[in-house]
Design an enzyme around this catalytic site. Structure first.
Site, PDB file in Angstrom:
ATOM      1  N   LYS A 275      -1.834  -4.144  14.069  1.00 22.31           N
ATOM      2  CA  LYS A 275      -0.369  -4.310  13.285  1.00 22.31           C
ATOM      3  C   LYS A 275       0.684  -3.560  14.305  1.00 22.31           C
ATOM      4  O   LYS A 275       0.906  -2.306  14.048  1.00 22.31           O
ATOM      5  CB  LYS A 275      -0.595  -3.600  12.277  1.00 22.31           C
ATOM      6  CG  LYS A 275       0.544  -3.881  11.156  1.00 22.31           C
ATOM      7  CD  LYS A 275       0.503  -3.553   9.729  1.00 22.31           C
ATOM      8  CE  LYS A 275       1.796  -3.470   8.971  1.00 22.31           C
ATOM      9  NZ  LYS A 275       1.646  -3.224   7.359  1.00 22.31           N
TER      10      LYS A 275
ATOM     11  N   LYS B 227      -6.674  -0.170   6.610  1.00 24.48           N
ATOM     12  CA  LYS B 227      -5.293   0.232   7.305  1.00 24.48           C
ATOM     13  C   LYS B 227      -5.153   1.651   7.553  1.00 24.48           C
ATOM     14  O   LYS B 227      -5.545   2.464   6.676  1.00 24.48           O
ATOM     15  CB  LYS B 227      -4.040  -0.454   6.434  1.00 24.48           C
ATOM     16  CG  LYS B 227      -3.056  -0.229   7.279  1.00 24.48           C
ATOM     17  CD  LYS B 227      -1.892  -0.090   6.178  1.00 24.48           C
ATOM     18  CE  LYS B 227      -0.211   0.594   6.756  1.00 24.48           C
ATOM     19  NZ  LYS B 227       0.602   0.504   5.844  1.00 24.48           N
TER      20      LYS B 227
ATOM     21  N   TYR C 230       5.955   6.898   4.384  1.00 26.19           N
ATOM     22  CA  TYR C 230       5.368   6.126   3.357  1.00 26.19           C
ATOM     23  C   TYR C 230       4.646   7.321   2.446  1.00 26.19           C
ATOM     24  O   TYR C 230       4.427   8.456   2.766  1.00 26.19           O
ATOM     25  CB  TYR C 230       4.085   5.351   3.844  1.00 26.19           C
ATOM     26  CG  TYR C 230       4.431   3.814   4.415  1.00 26.19           C
ATOM     27  CD1 TYR C 230       3.799   2.892   3.797  1.00 26.19           C
ATOM     28  CD2 TYR C 230       4.771   3.962   5.669  1.00 26.19           C
ATOM     29  CE1 TYR C 230       4.148   1.606   4.127  1.00 26.19           C
ATOM     30  CE2 TYR C 230       5.029   2.531   6.433  1.00 26.19           C
ATOM     31  CZ  TYR C 230       4.769   1.401   5.505  1.00 26.19           C
ATOM     32  OH  TYR C 230       5.167   0.241   5.869  1.00 26.19           O
TER      33      TYR C 230
ATOM     34  N   GLU D   2       2.572   2.490  14.959  1.00 27.39           N
ATOM     35  CA  GLU D   2       3.906   2.237  14.865  1.00 27.39           C
ATOM     36  C   GLU D   2       4.867   2.888  15.987  1.00 27.39           C
ATOM     37  O   GLU D   2       5.006   4.087  15.833  1.00 27.39           O
ATOM     38  CB  GLU D   2       4.304   2.331  13.442  1.00 27.39           C
ATOM     39  CG  GLU D   2       5.729   1.651  13.163  1.00 27.39           C
ATOM     40  CD  GLU D   2       6.233   1.876  11.800  1.00 27.39           C
ATOM     41  OE1 GLU D   2       7.357   1.381  11.620  1.00 27.39           O
ATOM     42  OE2 GLU D   2       5.467   1.897  10.797  1.00 27.39           O
TER      43      GLU D   2
ATOM     44  N   SER E 224       2.449  -8.788   8.673  1.00 23.07           N
ATOM     45  CA  SER E 224       1.875  -7.888   7.795  1.00 23.07           C
ATOM     46  C   SER E 224       3.028  -7.194   7.291  1.00 23.07           C
ATOM     47  O   SER E 224       3.166  -5.915   7.706  1.00 23.07           O
ATOM     48  CB  SER E 224       0.761  -6.940   8.236  1.00 23.07           C
ATOM     49  OG  SER E 224       0.145  -6.071   7.147  1.00 23.07           O
TER      50      SER E 224
ATOM     51  N   ASP F  55       0.783  -1.204  -0.019  1.00 24.25           N
ATOM     52  CA  ASP F  55       0.093  -0.002  -0.131  1.00 24.25           C
ATOM     53  C   ASP F  55       0.755   1.322   0.090  1.00 24.25           C
ATOM     54  O   ASP F  55       0.154   2.275   0.503  1.00 24.25           O
ATOM     55  CB  ASP F  55      -0.978  -0.058   1.197  1.00 24.25           C
ATOM     56  CG  ASP F  55       0.008  -0.058   2.594  1.00 24.25           C
ATOM     57  OD1 ASP F  55       0.793  -0.812   2.741  1.00 24.25           O
ATOM     58  OD2 ASP F  55      -0.500   0.802   3.419  1.00 24.25           O
TER      59      ASP F  55
ATOM     60  N   GLU G 144      -2.993   0.384  13.800  1.00 26.54           N
ATOM     61  CA  GLU G 144      -1.446   0.298  13.712  1.00 26.54           C
ATOM     62  C   GLU G 144      -1.012   1.643  14.229  1.00 26.54           C
ATOM     63  O   GLU G 144      -0.596   2.573  13.423  1.00 26.54           O
ATOM     64  CB  GLU G 144      -1.041   0.231  12.221  1.00 26.54           C
ATOM     65  CG  GLU G 144       0.588   0.260  12.006  1.00 26.54           C
ATOM     66  CD  GLU G 144       0.629   0.153  10.487  1.00 26.54           C
ATOM     67  OE1 GLU G 144       1.914   0.277  10.318  1.00 26.54           O
ATOM     68  OE2 GLU G 144       0.040   0.012   9.672  1.00 26.54           O
TER      69      GLU G 144
END
Length: 401
Positions: free
Chosen positions: A270, A188, A401, A230, A339, A76, A228
């Protein structure tokens, strides 16, 4: 093999009234009646919980993805980040090149033996393969559930210690409804917490609240939310400091998930594994990572949650697989799996190199990596026959990202 329910999930959505669809959960009370309510009604009876029209489907989707020996392929990356990956093999960032690479991934023969879900970027959700088939249809034919990245990226969090927050709640209800109609069945939302920058209480609360609102909205549209937060690998801190921060973050996340009436049986997590910072001098063995991470999960994650799908966060392909394998040496209350993006695709991308004649070889590499992580999910990975490329670290300081 993953359950064939992935294909049946594309049936027509449940009927919901126009008023209910897209609405948040509100407890409407007149100020003048508050004292009367408190006098005659027990506080617990004031709890309002909406019965999602998608409740059964959400549970089924989550269980399908969290099936034994299976994990998620994250593909993604935004177009800009995908461009960086393509540039690393000398390719221009064009839609045709992105399409060619994504086609290679989703059409790898037998991928569904190891992969039960694939997270797509919006372009990919609506894209066709180079052969003219819809990417979503190719995935479903392999019994892989299509998912979709729904956040709008990180921006500076004003008032914090150089930290960030994740945007994208505006218009999310309409976007998730459209994604469901296009074939997505899970979503997500990635937000981050930085240990070197604090983390501040403001940043942790903002991350947790945003994740909870996103999760509630996604479930209302029929999408299983991947939660998620992170915890970035950046920093020189030790594994104990990572554990300390992770405990606080996950406590906050589940507090707000509950406040927003998110159904735990219809979510997937995640998280980051509990490891030392990427620049720490003392490294941790897979056994130490497993010990710290499983302790965190036991102390913070309700058993009602079907699956814990770890992100790799810049670990090498081999490191991510070894750590996952170590966590599956004894039964867990949840499906403990993966994942992965770079930890599945790094060697695959290099093998392909943008050349048509290398597609099969690249797909074979992808399948080998997926199989290794499938074995790790079952606690049966041995590490035999790994290439030198699989041992290469992929940490990028300040990665976005």
């Amino acid at each position: 093999m993953a359950s064939s329910t992935a294909a049946t999930m594309l049936k027509a959505s449940p009927v919901k009234s126009d008023w209910v669809k897209g609405q948040s959960l509100l407890l409407r009370r007149q100020p003048s009646s508050v004292s009367a309510i408190r006098s005659h009604v027990a506080p617990s009876s004031l709890t309002v919980r909406a019965a999602s029209a998608y409740a059964d489907e959400l549970v089924k989707t989550a269980k399908t993805i969290a099936s034994p020996g299976h994990g998620i392929m994250a593909m993604d990356e935004s177009n800009a980040t995908c461009g960086k990956r393509l540039a690393s093999i000398g390719l221009e960032n064009t839609e045709a090149n992105r399409q060619a690479y994504r086609t290679l991934l989703v059409s790898a023969p037998g991928l569904g033996q190891y992969i039960s879900g694939a997270i797509l970027f919006e372009e990919t959700l609506y894209q066709s393969t180079t052969d003219g088939k819809k990417m979503v249809d190719v995935l479903v034919e392999q019994n892989i559930v299509p998912g979709i990245k729904v956040d709008k990226g990180l921006v500076p969090l004003v008032g914090s210690n150089d930290e960030s927050w994740c945007q994208g709640l505006d218009g999310l209800a309409s976007r998730t409804a459209a994604y469901y109609e296009q074939g997505a069945r899970f979503a997500k939302w990635r937000t981050v917490v930085s240990i070197p920058n604090g983390p501040s209480a403001l940043a942790v609360k903002e991350a947790a609240w945003g994740l909870a609102r996103y999760a509630a909205i996604s479930q209302d549209s029929g999408l299983v939310p991947i939660v998620e937060p992170e915890i970035l690998l950046d920093g020189e801190h030790g594994i104990d400091r990572t554990y300390e921060v992770a405990e606080k973050v996950w406590a906050e996340v589940f507090f707000y998930l509950a406040q927003n009436n998110v159904m735990f049986e219809g979510i997937l997590l995640k998280p980051s594994m509990v490891t030392p910072g990427a620049e720490a001098t003392d490294r941790a063995t897979p056994e130490q990572v497993a010990s710290y991470t499983l302790k965190l999960l036991r102390n913070r994650i309700p058993p009602a949650v079907p699956g814990i799908m770890f992100l790799s966060g810049g670990q090498s392909e081999l490191e991510a697989t070894l750590n996952l394998n170590a966590m599956n040496q004894a039964p867990n209350p949840w499906h403990v799996s993966f994942s992965y993006a770079r930890a599945l695709q790094n060697t695959c991308l290099k093998t392909w190199g943008g050349r048509e004649e290398n597609v099969k070889a690249a797909q074979d590499v992808l399948l080998a990596r997926a199989k290794a992580n499938s074995l790790a999910q079952l606690g049966k990975y041995t590490g035999e026959g790994e290439s030198e490329e699989a041992k290469e670290g992929m940490f990028v300081k300040g990665y976005t990202y």
